[in-house]
Design a protein around this motif. Sequence first.
Motif, mmCIF file in Angstrom:
data_model
loop_
_atom_site.group_PDB
_atom_site.id
_atom_site.type_symbol
_atom_site.label_atom_id
_atom_site.label_comp_id
_atom_site.label_asym_id
_atom_site.label_seq_id
_atom_site.Cartn_x
_atom_site.Cartn_y
_atom_site.Cartn_z
ATOM 1 N N ARG A 225 0.828 -1.210 0.000
ATOM 2 C CA ARG A 225 0.000 0.000 0.000
ATOM 3 C C ARG A 225 0.858 1.252 0.000
ATOM 4 N NH1 ARG A 225 -3.484 1.646 5.236
ATOM 5 N NH2 ARG A 225 -1.340 1.759 5.985
ATOM 6 N N ASP A 226 1.919 1.241 0.805
ATOM 7 C CA ASP A 226 2.832 2.382 0.842
ATOM 8 C C ASP A 226 3.546 2.551 -0.489
ATOM 9 O OD1 ASP A 226 2.345 2.927 3.621
ATOM 10 O OD2 ASP A 226 3.584 1.197 4.100
ATOM 11 N N ALA A 227 3.961 1.436 -1.099
ATOM 12 C CA ALA A 227 4.662 1.510 -2.383
ATOM 13 C C ALA A 227 3.754 2.080 -3.466
ATOM 14 C CB ALA A 227 5.169 0.127 -2.778
ATOM 15 N N LEU A 228 2.498 1.651 -3.480
ATOM 16 C CA LEU A 228 1.566 2.148 -4.484
ATOM 17 C C LEU A 228 1.295 3.636 -4.298
ATOM 18 C CD1 LEU A 228 -0.329 1.530 -6.841
ATOM 19 C CD2 LEU A 228 -2.098 0.931 -5.170
ATOM 20 N N THR A 229 1.083 4.065 -3.050
ATOM 21 C CA THR A 229 0.825 5.483 -2.780
ATOM 22 C C THR A 229 2.033 6.339 -3.118
ATOM 23 O OG1 THR A 229 -0.640 4.815 -0.963
ATOM 24 C CG2 THR A 229 0.046 7.116 -1.037
ATOM 25 N N LEU A 230 3.230 5.875 -2.744
ATOM 26 C CA LEU A 230 4.448 6.627 -3.050
ATOM 27 C C LEU A 230 4.658 6.730 -4.556
ATOM 28 C CD1 LEU A 230 6.989 8.058 -2.072
ATOM 29 C CD2 LEU A 230 8.117 5.823 -1.943
ATOM 30 N N SER A 231 4.404 5.655 -5.282
ATOM 31 C CA SER A 231 4.553 5.687 -6.739
ATOM 32 C C SER A 231 3.587 6.687 -7.376
ATOM 33 C CB SER A 231 4.311 4.293 -7.315
ATOM 34 O OG SER A 231 5.235 3.350 -6.782
ATOM 35 N N ALA A 232 2.351 6.720 -6.867
ATOM 36 C CA ALA A 232 1.373 7.669 -7.402
ATOM 37 C C ALA A 232 1.801 9.109 -7.125
ATOM 38 C CB ALA A 232 -0.002 7.391 -6.785
ATOM 39 N N CYS A 233 2.332 9.382 -5.943
ATOM 40 C CA CYS A 233 2.783 10.739 -5.605
ATOM 41 C C CYS A 233 3.982 11.146 -6.460
ATOM 42 C CB CYS A 233 3.143 10.817 -4.119
ATOM 43 S SG CYS A 233 1.731 10.689 -2.992
ATOM 44 N N VAL A 234 4.925 10.216 -6.649
ATOM 45 C CA VAL A 234 6.091 10.512 -7.484
ATOM 46 C C VAL A 234 5.665 10.781 -8.927
ATOM 47 C CG1 VAL A 234 8.217 9.552 -8.452
ATOM 48 C CG2 VAL A 234 7.687 9.220 -6.031
ATOM 49 N N LEU A 235 4.747 9.978 -9.436
ATOM 50 C CA LEU A 235 4.273 10.165 -10.808
ATOM 51 C C LEU A 235 3.550 11.501 -10.962
ATOM 52 C CD1 LEU A 235 3.823 9.046 -13.642
ATOM 53 C CD2 LEU A 235 1.748 7.934 -12.801
ATOM 54 N N ALA A 237 3.883 14.241 -9.113
ATOM 55 C CA ALA A 237 4.851 15.333 -9.013
ATOM 56 C C ALA A 237 5.693 15.435 -10.274
ATOM 57 C CB ALA A 237 5.741 15.120 -7.788
ATOM 58 N N GLY A 238 6.104 14.293 -10.816
ATOM 59 C CA GLY A 238 6.906 14.309 -12.033
ATOM 60 C C GLY A 238 6.149 14.873 -13.224
ATOM 61 N N VAL A 239 4.883 14.509 -13.372
ATOM 62 C CA VAL A 239 4.070 15.032 -14.474
ATOM 63 C C VAL A 239 3.889 16.540 -14.327
ATOM 64 C CG1 VAL A 239 1.770 14.996 -15.511
ATOM 65 C CG2 VAL A 239 2.892 12.853 -14.906
ATOM 66 N N THR A 240 3.676 17.007 -13.094
ATOM 67 C CA THR A 240 3.521 18.451 -12.865
ATOM 68 C C THR A 240 4.776 19.210 -13.263
ATOM 69 O OG1 THR A 240 2.031 17.992 -11.001
ATOM 70 C CG2 THR A 240 2.982 20.201 -11.143
ATOM 71 N N VAL A 241 5.939 18.707 -12.825
ATOM 72 C CA VAL A 241 7.204 19.363 -13.162
ATOM 73 C C VAL A 241 7.432 19.350 -14.667
ATOM 74 C CG1 VAL A 241 9.710 19.243 -12.887
ATOM 75 C CG2 VAL A 241 8.224 18.853 -10.918
ATOM 76 N N ALA A 242 7.139 18.226 -15.324
ATOM 77 C CA ALA A 242 7.327 18.130 -16.771
ATOM 78 C C ALA A 242 6.443 19.118 -17.522
ATOM 79 C CB ALA A 242 7.039 16.700 -17.232
ATOM 80 N N CYS A 243 5.204 19.267 -17.075
ATOM 81 C CA CYS A 243 4.295 20.214 -17.742
ATOM 82 C C CYS A 243 4.744 21.651 -17.544
ATOM 83 C CB CYS A 243 2.872 20.019 -17.203
ATOM 84 S SG CYS A 243 2.103 18.447 -17.672
ATOM 85 N N VAL A 244 5.297 21.965 -16.374
ATOM 86 C CA VAL A 244 5.793 23.324 -16.142
ATOM 87 C C VAL A 244 7.031 23.592 -16.991
ATOM 88 C CG1 VAL A 244 6.806 24.862 -14.426
ATOM 89 C CG2 VAL A 244 4.825 23.480 -13.827
ATOM 90 N N LEU A 245 7.966 22.628 -17.018
ATOM 91 C CA LEU A 245 9.197 22.812 -17.787
ATOM 92 C C LEU A 245 8.934 22.890 -19.286
ATOM 93 C CD1 LEU A 245 11.656 20.433 -15.887
ATOM 94 C CD2 LEU A 245 11.402 22.913 -15.664
ATOM 95 N N SER A 246 7.880 22.239 -19.753
ATOM 96 C CA SER A 246 7.545 22.294 -21.177
ATOM 97 C C SER A 246 6.859 23.592 -21.576
ATOM 98 C CB SER A 246 6.648 21.105 -21.544
ATOM 99 O OG SER A 246 5.380 21.213 -20.903
ATOM 100 N N GLY A 247 6.512 24.421 -20.601
ATOM 101 C CA GLY A 247 5.850 25.689 -20.888
ATOM 102 C C GLY A 247 4.343 25.608 -20.914
ATOM 103 N N GLY A 248 3.776 24.447 -20.636
ATOM 104 C CA GLY A 248 2.321 24.323 -20.635
ATOM 105 C C GLY A 248 1.659 25.029 -19.476
ATOM 106 N N ILE A 249 2.388 25.154 -18.360
ATOM 107 C CA ILE A 249 1.902 25.887 -17.187
ATOM 108 C C ILE A 249 2.865 27.040 -16.954
ATOM 109 C CG2 ILE A 249 1.364 25.772 -14.736
ATOM 110 C CD1 ILE A 249 0.744 22.844 -15.046
ATOM 111 N N TYR A 250 2.392 28.250 -17.174
ATOM 112 C CA TYR A 250 3.271 29.413 -17.139
ATOM 113 C C TYR A 250 2.517 30.599 -16.573
ATOM 114 C CZ TYR A 250 6.170 33.300 -18.751
ATOM 115 O OH TYR A 250 6.927 34.434 -18.813
#
Length: 298
Positions: A225-235, A237-250
């Motif tokens: 359960r902890d592994a699944l929750t941590l994986s979802a949080c990492v994913l 956060a990673g998608v958010t950072v990627a969208c910001v770095l790509s200029g989609g969120i500015y």
Amino acid sequence: MRMNDAFSGLHPAVSFFFFAAVITLTMLYMHPVLLTVSFIASASYVCVLKGARRFLKTLLYLIPFVLLMSLINALFNHAGVTPLFFLSNGNAITKEALTFGFFASLMFCAVILWFDCFNVIMTSDKLLLLFGRLSPSVSLLISMSLRFAPKLGRKIRSIDDARTQIGRGSSQGGFISRVKNSMSVLSITLTWALESSVTASNSMKSRGYGAARRTSFSIYRFDARDALTLSACVLAAGVTVACVLSGGIYARYYPSIIISGFGGVSIIGTAAFSLLCFAPHLFDAKEALVWRRLRSAI
């Protein structure tokens, strides 16, 4: 304090990563939508952990803080291309300065609320578990510091209540008397804090702290359960950072306000950040649903 929260029962590593991610992203990316999502999620989580009444008390100083920060930024920062009106000295109050001040103060409020939740969830035993083996002294210092702040507040209220019974409370008498009484309460509290630190140091020394390699006991186990929750949080956060770095969120506030539209990348990034911020609520809802099904099956 209310602790009707299933998310707090996860492994401390999951909780620590969650708070580190939401606080860091809230401070780094001042997009209005992301800040609003972070503030709503943190405010609702405070209500879950401490109750709506405690949150309303917190709002009593957060709302004036937002208004004051917005006003101060507009008065001292005259950048921007959209003047609303001019002061007597000729300086302009611009829409950009007011907007930036408002969202900057909203960011501070969201971070404060997240740290309020952090202090409830990340107890001293969880911090010792995470950092005890890496740096026992630092982890002990952090846990004692987090414990000291609320303890000091309770001691101040206790001393002030006792002095109020003899007519020397911080809210009694004229202005000068109130100042003197408040200084007396502060002096007594600081004296107590210094004496307590000496007592704690002597107690730790007499019990052999630091004499040998320390061991620790933990009731927390990292499961699926902890592994699944941590994986979802990492994913998320990673998608958010990627969208910001790509200029989609500015978002830009000076010299003119430019905020990214709601395109595909922006929607994906906002959804990922919302999923991250509301992860405790979703986890609690899932656990409540499972509990309801189990009760109905009995």
